[in-house]
Design an enzyme around this catalytic site. Structure first.
Site, mmCIF file in Angstrom:
data_model
loop_
_atom_site.group_PDB
_atom_site.id
_atom_site.type_symbol
_atom_site.label_atom_id
_atom_site.label_comp_id
_atom_site.label_asym_id
_atom_site.label_seq_id
_atom_site.Cartn_x
_atom_site.Cartn_y
_atom_site.Cartn_z
ATOM 1 N N ASN A 128 0.831 -1.212 0.000
ATOM 2 C CA ASN A 128 0.000 0.000 0.000
ATOM 3 C C ASN A 128 0.866 1.262 0.000
ATOM 4 O O ASN A 128 0.401 2.337 0.335
ATOM 5 C CB ASN A 128 -0.898 0.022 1.239
ATOM 6 C CG ASN A 128 -1.796 -1.192 1.308
ATOM 7 O OD1 ASN A 128 -2.422 -1.557 0.309
ATOM 8 N ND2 ASN A 128 -1.858 -1.828 2.456
ATOM 9 N N HIS B 285 -14.137 -2.121 6.291
ATOM 10 C CA HIS B 285 -12.939 -2.765 6.838
ATOM 11 C C HIS B 285 -13.202 -3.385 8.218
ATOM 12 O O HIS B 285 -14.020 -2.878 8.984
ATOM 13 C CB HIS B 285 -11.843 -1.698 6.949
ATOM 14 C CG HIS B 285 -10.490 -2.236 7.291
ATOM 15 N ND1 HIS B 285 -9.992 -2.227 8.568
ATOM 16 C CD2 HIS B 285 -9.543 -2.813 6.515
ATOM 17 C CE1 HIS B 285 -8.785 -2.752 8.569
ATOM 18 N NE2 HIS B 285 -8.486 -3.119 7.332
ATOM 19 N N GLU C 250 -16.268 3.806 3.895
ATOM 20 C CA GLU C 250 -14.929 4.161 3.420
ATOM 21 C C GLU C 250 -15.061 5.012 2.167
ATOM 22 O O GLU C 250 -16.070 4.923 1.478
ATOM 23 C CB GLU C 250 -14.153 2.877 3.065
ATOM 24 C CG GLU C 250 -13.888 2.033 4.278
ATOM 25 C CD GLU C 250 -13.307 0.656 3.951
ATOM 26 O OE1 GLU C 250 -12.632 0.509 2.925
ATOM 27 O OE2 GLU C 250 -13.552 -0.260 4.750
ATOM 28 N N HIS D 88 -7.242 4.402 2.008
ATOM 29 C CA HIS D 88 -6.619 4.197 0.687
ATOM 30 C C HIS D 88 -6.754 5.403 -0.232
ATOM 31 O O HIS D 88 -6.439 5.324 -1.410
ATOM 32 C CB HIS D 88 -7.211 2.952 0.017
ATOM 33 C CG HIS D 88 -6.921 1.716 0.795
ATOM 34 N ND1 HIS D 88 -5.733 1.036 0.691
ATOM 35 C CD2 HIS D 88 -7.647 1.077 1.742
ATOM 36 C CE1 HIS D 88 -5.742 0.013 1.530
ATOM 37 N NE2 HIS D 88 -6.889 0.020 2.178
HETATM 38 C C1 LIG Z 1 -5.482 -0.625 6.497
HETATM 39 C C2 LIG Z 1 -6.807 -0.114 6.879
HETATM 40 C C3 LIG Z 1 -7.092 0.270 8.190
HETATM 41 C C4 LIG Z 1 -6.125 0.027 9.310
HETATM 42 O O1 LIG Z 1 -5.044 0.891 9.296
HETATM 43 P P1 LIG Z 1 -3.670 0.422 9.960
HETATM 44 O O2 LIG Z 1 -2.932 1.679 10.212
HETATM 45 O O3 LIG Z 1 -3.027 -0.485 8.990
HETATM 46 O O4 LIG Z 1 -4.031 -0.299 11.233
HETATM 47 C C5 LIG Z 1 -8.316 0.826 8.452
HETATM 48 N N1 LIG Z 1 -9.237 0.991 7.484
HETATM 49 C C6 LIG Z 1 -9.009 0.607 6.216
HETATM 50 C C7 LIG Z 1 -10.060 0.819 5.185
HETATM 51 C C8 LIG Z 1 -7.803 0.030 5.872
HETATM 52 O O5 LIG Z 1 -7.582 -0.377 4.623
#
Ligand SMILES: *Cc1c(COP(=O)(O)O)cnc(C)c1O
Length: 393
Positions: free
Chosen positions: A48, A134, A180, A212
């Site tokens: 990522n 998520h 999201e 993202h």
């Molecule tokens: C990766 C992710 C998280 C968690 O973030 P981290 O800092 O990796 O714990 C939360 N929400 C979404 C949509 C994610 O893709």
């Protein structure tokens, strides 16, 4: 073997039988898009690190300098003696980037969601969550005492049904919509304008995870602040959440909101209060990343990223009218064993893309989740597509 162990052992056997066994590949060296596993070099199309910042010298220099000034560990929680000038400045810079009054840092994005959601909601409230949200948002909603309703992925009619149900059934309730902006496993976007309109019509509140989208989506002036910034919707959203571990190449999670929401969370979000602060060097690296995304260099990385996204979709979906909204391009394979075999085959050809399977995605929706970054070259993208097409036919 204890009886509990024997029960777990049986369950693990079933997991193996269904091709759902998980174990990580151990990386011996990471040079951006090239990773070394078992002495073999692979081209990584699964990270990522969308702008390639995790290996950027400015982040390393900033981290090193902070480490020399503050030591490595933060030594205590934020409210005791774990808050350094790096934490404070990073929170200010995140708030500026997201155009909110304030921001709050957490040790990860996961910890942000799982404690902010229960802190913001109480018994008698209603949370309405997208089906493909998520795991951290799901766990946060489950940990809350509010009533939980799930709406079909990006389905505005279904969302409105829940809103109207909640309004009638619980007229006194605070209603939160949680979703999201870019979905982590499909790379598609939420219909944010419509969702904002619905939440205003029903006087609900909105919590958006931009994990993202930060560094990937944004306007010309505020190039990479996320999709809410791009659409000019930030002022109409109560809580903007995200991570520093993806496009910013660092680690940690954040929330951006009004000063009152942030003050309230500082008193109620348990994963903010009861955990050791992020190391200052991690915050310093995130600050260096924000500086880059606001610079000319950031602009050119952003441009490169989108050139690679466009190239991948052009080569991969030649005749179809497919347009990617993010750096995540899912290659759906369906059955778990098919995705596993395909991923192994690509690895033999030198490409690292682990198969994504249940329970991360639904059963029978296994896939390769391809991600491109600014650091790939056009030739690398081309070679990946050649390998995909040759392997598939
Ligand atoms: C990766 C992710 C998280 C968690 O973030 P981290 O800092 O990796 O714990 C939360 N929400 C979404 C949509 C994610 O893709």
């Amino acid at each position: 073997m204890l009886p509990l162990e024997s029960q777990f052992f049986k369950e693990l056997l079933l997991i193996k039988e269904k091709n759902l066994w998980r174990s990580p590949s151990t990386i011996e060296k990471n040079q951006g898009t090239q990773i070394i596993i078992n002495n073999q070099s692979y081209l990584n199309f699964s990270s990522n690190d969308y702008l390639g910042l995790s290996n950027h010298p400015s982040l390393q220099e900033a981290a090193l300098e902070a480490m020399q000034r503050f030591g490595f560990g933060a030594t205590a929680s934020r409210l005791v003696c774990g808050t350094t000038i790096e934490h404070q400045k990073l929170e200010e810079e995140l708030a500026t980037l997201k155009k909110t009054e304030a921001a709050l840092l957490f040790s990860s994005g996961f910890a942000t969601a799982t404690s902010a959601i229960p802190a913001l909601t109480k018994k008698g409230d209603v949370i309405i969550l997208d089906k493909l949200a998520h795991a951290s948002l799901i766990d946060g909603a489950r940990a809350s005492e509010a009533t939980l309703r799930i709406f079909r992925h990006n389905d505005l009619n279904h969302l409105e049904e829940h809103l109207s149900w909640a309004q009638q059934k619980f007229p006194q309730a605070t209603i939160w919509i949680i979703t999201e902006s870019i979905f982590s496993m499909d790379g598609d976007i939420a219909p944010l304008r419509e969702i904002v309109e619905l939440k205003e019509r029903y006087q609900a509140f909105l919590f958006i995870d931009e994990a993202h989208a930060l560094g990937v989506r944004g306007t010309a002036q505020n190039r990479m602040s996320g999709l809410l910034g791009e659409l000019g919707l930030s002022p109409r959203v109560e809580i903007q959440m995200g991570t520093l571990g993806k496009a910013l190449g660092s680690a940690g999670g954040y929330l951006c909101a009004s000063q009152i929401f942030i003050d309230y969370l500082r008193h109620h979000a348990r994963s903010f209060i009861y955990t050791t602060a992020l190391p200052a060097c991690v915050a310093a690296a995130a600050r260096a990343a924000i500086k880059i995304i606001n610079s000319q260099e950031g602009e050119s990385l952003h441009k490169k990223l989108w050139t690679h996204i466009a190239l991948l979709e052009k080569l991969l979906f030649q005749n179809k009218n497919k347009k990617s909204e993010s750096a995540i391009i899912p290659f759906l394979l369906g059955e778990e064993d098919k995705a596993q075999t395909f991923s192994h085959h690509l690895k033999e050809l030198g490409f690292f893309i682990p198969a994504i399977r249940y329970p991360t995605v639904a059963r029978g929706k296994a896939r390769l989740r391809i991600t491109v970054t600014a650091n790939h070259t056009s030739q690398e993208v081309q070679s990946l597509v050649d390998a995909l097409i040759n392997s598939f036919s």
